[in-house]
Write an enzyme that holds these catalytic residues in place. Sequence first.
Site: not given
Length: 467
Positions: A174, A404
């Site tokens: 992070h 995708d």
Amino acid sequence: MAPSEHQQAPPPMTKILERCLVAPAPGTVKPSALPLTFFDYIFLPFHPVQRVFFYELPCSRLLFLSDHLPHLKLSLSLALLEFRPLAGSLVLPPQCSSPEVRCGDGDAVEFTVAECSDNFHYLAGNHARDAARLHPLVPQLLLPGVGSRRAPVLALQATIFPGVGVAVGIAVQHAVADGSTSAHFLKTWAATCRLGRKGVLGVSCVGGPPTYDRTVIRDPMRLGRTFLADLQMLREDSRMEAWDLAGRSDIVRGTFIVTNEKIQQLSQRFTSKTSLECSPYTLASGLVWVCLVKAKGLDDVGGDTTEHFGFVTGCRARMDPQAPATYFGNCLGICCVEASRSDLVGEDGAVAASTAIRKVIRGVEERGGAFRGAENWIRDIFRLAALGILTVAGSPKLGMYQVDFGWGRPRKVEMVSIERTGAMSIAEAKEEEGGGLEFGLVLPREEMARFSGFFADGLKQLSCSWS
């Protein structure tokens, strides 16, 4: 009907088929070292962010390994050409001085390929599921300082469920990448893979290539020095461990959707009570916060106390001058909302919660508001973690359901790491589920059951009020 756990026999197993290293494609001229900024320092104590993307892909193991896997690896190599620091290492020098990402010629990202016998549809559902069942689908990363002052930035995994689907897991430090940067990388990797299968070669940087110019992050308040000093002072502090539910056997994960229809009803109720307008994020978050306070049974505790709700706010557009949308790294401010427990569990608890959240957001939108009290952010994180603050991970603006690889959009996206950070995840809900917002929670099983009841009742009352 959700698959029941007694149907999962024999016990599910995950078998590692391959572990390999994927290096950035040749020709990169990206930075050999990338210093962290004060925005990045905030997240140095946080566990790596882990997500898993479930895709329906009814192919055999052999077809996946021979056809789909080579495209995943090649497109990853091409994407790392642009996102070069993700293949590097996060280095934490002694005394936390000048942390940075270092890149070298031998850098590569560990990529694991696995096969799982678990029930794909059980794991990718919305119902309460055993949280530990998702652990084998995401790679593990250690924080720097845990056995070494150096740690990989990124690790990836593809897990095939033969004949049903595939899960793509990611773990990223992070302190190197916020949600915007992670989404930028994932969409670029996925688009490169999808277009490559159609014969289109080359990197497809969605939204443009990442920006590495650190001079756009100015620090007139000298927050970098303050944060490093606070991190050094708190290096042995264990208060953030109060968030960590990992390892408990009674932990379950559930997904809850507030549809566009319900958000509209929340808005009507809020406006009728306050004569104000409120964003969908604020309205839905307020409802979830109230249900969680009730589920924890805190309303049964004698005396009135203060409840806390924390979220981050994007600062790219709030810098002066603004940082580009493609800036690589963290650019998030910390916000904390306070509300009386008695107000939250009262008849108009959702209205009270949303009003409190709205007030803080309005303060952030004022000039310089995003940095008000910023010098206390590190210390506040540790203090509020010990108080059990509910925090938010993710954002519907990230568009994670747009990732995708050529298999269609994900059936489900889960943020696995929220079980270690006291957070609820939030994302855009799919249109086929009514649109709106999707919330993920990880709770003890009994607490999850109570939350589910309060949440269902809250939605039902909205329908009764506006029918």
